[in-house]
Design a protein around this motif. Structure first.
Motif, PDB file in Angstrom:
ATOM      1  N   PRO B  14       0.973  -1.606  -0.061  1.00  0.00           N
ATOM      2  CA  PRO B  14       0.096  -0.031  -0.169  1.00  0.00           C
ATOM      3  C   PRO B  14       0.342   1.221   0.187  1.00  0.00           C
ATOM      4  CG  PRO B  14       0.280  -1.041   1.798  1.00  0.00           C
ATOM      5  CD  PRO B  14       1.044  -2.295   1.376  1.00  0.00           C
ATOM      6  N   GLU B  15       0.644   2.118  -0.540  1.00  0.00           N
ATOM      7  CA  GLU B  15       1.223   3.773  -0.871  1.00  0.00           C
ATOM      8  C   GLU B  15       1.436   4.264   0.857  1.00  0.00           C
ATOM      9  OE1 GLU B  15      -1.284   6.603  -2.389  1.00  0.00           O
ATOM     10  OE2 GLU B  15      -0.268   8.452  -1.775  1.00  0.00           O
ATOM     11  N   GLY B  16       2.944   4.888   0.949  1.00  0.00           N
ATOM     12  CA  GLY B  16       3.391   4.669   2.378  1.00  0.00           C
ATOM     13  C   GLY B  16       4.041   3.871   3.477  1.00  0.00           C
ATOM     14  N   ALA B  17       3.790   2.416   2.282  1.00  0.00           N
ATOM     15  CA  ALA B  17       4.791   1.340   3.235  1.00  0.00           C
ATOM     16  C   ALA B  17       5.971   1.741   2.764  1.00  0.00           C
ATOM     17  CB  ALA B  17       4.136   0.165   2.792  1.00  0.00           C
ATOM     18  N   ILE B  18       7.152   1.406   3.822  1.00  0.00           N
ATOM     19  CA  ILE B  18       8.766   0.895   3.440  1.00  0.00           C
ATOM     20  C   ILE B  18       8.416  -0.450   2.739  1.00  0.00           C
ATOM     21  CG2 ILE B  18      10.614   0.351   4.448  1.00  0.00           C
ATOM     22  CD1 ILE B  18       9.367   2.097   7.284  1.00  0.00           C
ATOM     23  N   VAL B  19       9.338   0.012   1.592  1.00  0.00           N
ATOM     24  CA  VAL B  19       9.750  -0.836   0.754  1.00  0.00           C
ATOM     25  C   VAL B  19      10.478  -1.741   0.645  1.00  0.00           C
ATOM     26  CG1 VAL B  19       9.585  -1.638  -1.900  1.00  0.00           C
ATOM     27  CG2 VAL B  19       7.617  -0.354  -0.754  1.00  0.00           C
ATOM     28  N   SER B  20      10.790  -3.023   1.283  1.00  0.00           N
ATOM     29  CA  SER B  20      13.004  -3.795   0.371  1.00  0.00           C
ATOM     30  C   SER B  20      12.346  -4.111  -1.032  1.00  0.00           C
ATOM     31  CB  SER B  20      12.715  -4.050   2.279  1.00  0.00           C
ATOM     32  OG  SER B  20      13.450  -4.990   2.256  1.00  0.00           O
ATOM     33  N   LEU B  21      14.051  -3.919  -1.231  1.00  0.00           N
ATOM     34  CA  LEU B  21      13.811  -5.332  -2.659  1.00  0.00           C
ATOM     35  C   LEU B  21      15.168  -5.792  -2.229  1.00  0.00           C
ATOM     36  CD1 LEU B  21      12.498  -1.865  -4.923  1.00  0.00           C
ATOM     37  CD2 LEU B  21      11.327  -4.435  -3.902  1.00  0.00           C
ATOM     38  N   ASN B  22      14.953  -6.641  -2.886  1.00  0.00           N
ATOM     39  CA  ASN B  22      16.959  -7.309  -2.544  1.00  0.00           C
ATOM     40  C   ASN B  22      17.384  -8.005  -3.684  1.00  0.00           C
ATOM     41  OD1 ASN B  22      16.330  -6.835   0.691  1.00  0.00           O
ATOM     42  ND2 ASN B  22      14.909  -8.023   0.219  1.00  0.00           N
ATOM     43  N   ARG B  77      10.969   4.165   1.360  1.00  0.00           N
ATOM     44  CA  ARG B  77      10.458   4.982   2.191  1.00  0.00           C
ATOM     45  C   ARG B  77       9.337   5.883   1.938  1.00  0.00           C
ATOM     46  NH1 ARG B  77      15.319   6.443   3.692  1.00  0.00           N
ATOM     47  NH2 ARG B  77      15.036   8.413   3.560  1.00  0.00           N
ATOM     48  N   ASP B  78       7.934   5.978   2.384  1.00  0.00           N
ATOM     49  CA  ASP B  78       7.068   7.020   1.789  1.00  0.00           C
ATOM     50  C   ASP B  78       6.791   6.081   0.896  1.00  0.00           C
ATOM     51  OD1 ASP B  78       6.229   9.916   1.316  1.00  0.00           O
ATOM     52  OD2 ASP B  78       4.664   8.714   2.177  1.00  0.00           O
ATOM     53  N   SER B  79       6.092   5.141   0.327  1.00  0.00           N
ATOM     54  CA  SER B  79       6.263   4.771  -1.164  1.00  0.00           C
ATOM     55  C   SER B  79       4.813   5.908  -1.882  1.00  0.00           C
ATOM     56  CB  SER B  79       6.242   2.873  -1.436  1.00  0.00           C
ATOM     57  OG  SER B  79       5.066   3.074  -0.530  1.00  0.00           O
ATOM     58  N   GLN B  80       5.197   5.724  -3.054  1.00  0.00           N
ATOM     59  CA  GLN B  80       4.531   6.300  -3.711  1.00  0.00           C
ATOM     60  C   GLN B  80       3.609   5.681  -4.790  1.00  0.00           C
ATOM     61  OE1 GLN B  80       3.442   9.239  -2.483  1.00  0.00           O
ATOM     62  NE2 GLN B  80       3.981   9.148  -0.995  1.00  0.00           N
TER      63      GLN B  80
END
Lengths: 117, 111
Positions: B14-22, B77-80
């Motif tokens: 969801p928008e606003g989440a912190i995303v982690s790509l690895n 951070r604060d994904s859009q």
């Protein structure tokens, strides 16, 4: 950074024909690369094109099928010859560059979306 | 075993989440690591690059390298919704100026 113009942006071709893709860079670069990218897939390197020498092809790609020209330091072409539907893909041109601390990076064109009927 | 492994996703958050790509890599000799972002119908564009272990920050994006475990990460951070794209990791461990690429992770940010 480098600005790369790739033409055509897309094309629909008949099987058995050939298509030449052009890649123009706004500055002189030593190394240029041609990639193929299937939808939803990563980048597969076709060949490396160094000005003044024959292109170096990766395993699975041959010059007769993908002839490459590199006439000067700002331009290259990739031809997809005797096309079949299996050649339908996105073809990308990239050039080598250096980021801070001498890190080797690449800049990409927008790609050519090829569909073979 | 591929030299650079990356989960292709898709990863939907969801928008606003912190995303982690690895990504993980196999060769401890690899020194430099890059993250590229590719929007649909566009070529990849360089997002960030790192050399040493540790973090590198650029706005909402943080790249992290752990050479002891051969693990690289990109945090958003604060994904859009505009961050929705495919993210490819790469290393310059190839010969002749070539880069070695991960499979790319498709990221979807839901409004």
């Amino acid at each position: 950074s480098a600005v790369i113009s790739q033409k055509p942006s897309r094309d629909i071709c008949q099987r058995g024909t050939s298509l030449t893709i052009q890649c123009q860079v706004d500055s002189q670069v030593t190394m240029m690369f041609w990639y193929r990218q299937q939808p939803g897939q990563s980048l597969t390197l076709i060949a490396t094109a160094n000005q003044g020498s024959e292109a170096t092809y990766e395993s699975g790609f041959v010059i007769d099928k993908f002839p490459i020209s590199r006439p000067n330091l700002t331009f290259s072409t990739l031809t997809v010859s005797n096309m079949s539907p299996e050649d339908s893909s996105i073809y990308l041109c990239s050039v080598s560059g250096l980021a801070g601390a001498g890190i080797n990076i690449q800049y990409f064109g927008a790609g050519t979306r090829l569909s073979v009927l | 075993q591929k030299e650079v492994e990356q989960d292709p996703g898709p990863l939907s958050v969801p928008e606003g989440a912190i995303v982690s790509l690895n990504c993980t890599y196999s060769n401890s000799a690899f020194q430099y690591f890059m993250w590229y972002r590719q929007y649909s119908r566009k070529g990849p564009e360089l997002l960030m690059y790192t050399y040493s272990s540790g973090n590198k920050e650029d706005g909402r994006f943080t790249a992290q390298v752990d050479k002891s475990s051969k693990y690289i990460s990109l945090f958003i951070r604060d994904s859009q919704p505009s961050d929705s794209a495919t993210y490819l990791c790469a290393t310059d461990g190839g010969s002749n100026y070539q880069l070695i690429w991960g499979a790319g992770t498709k990221l979807i940010i839901k409004p």
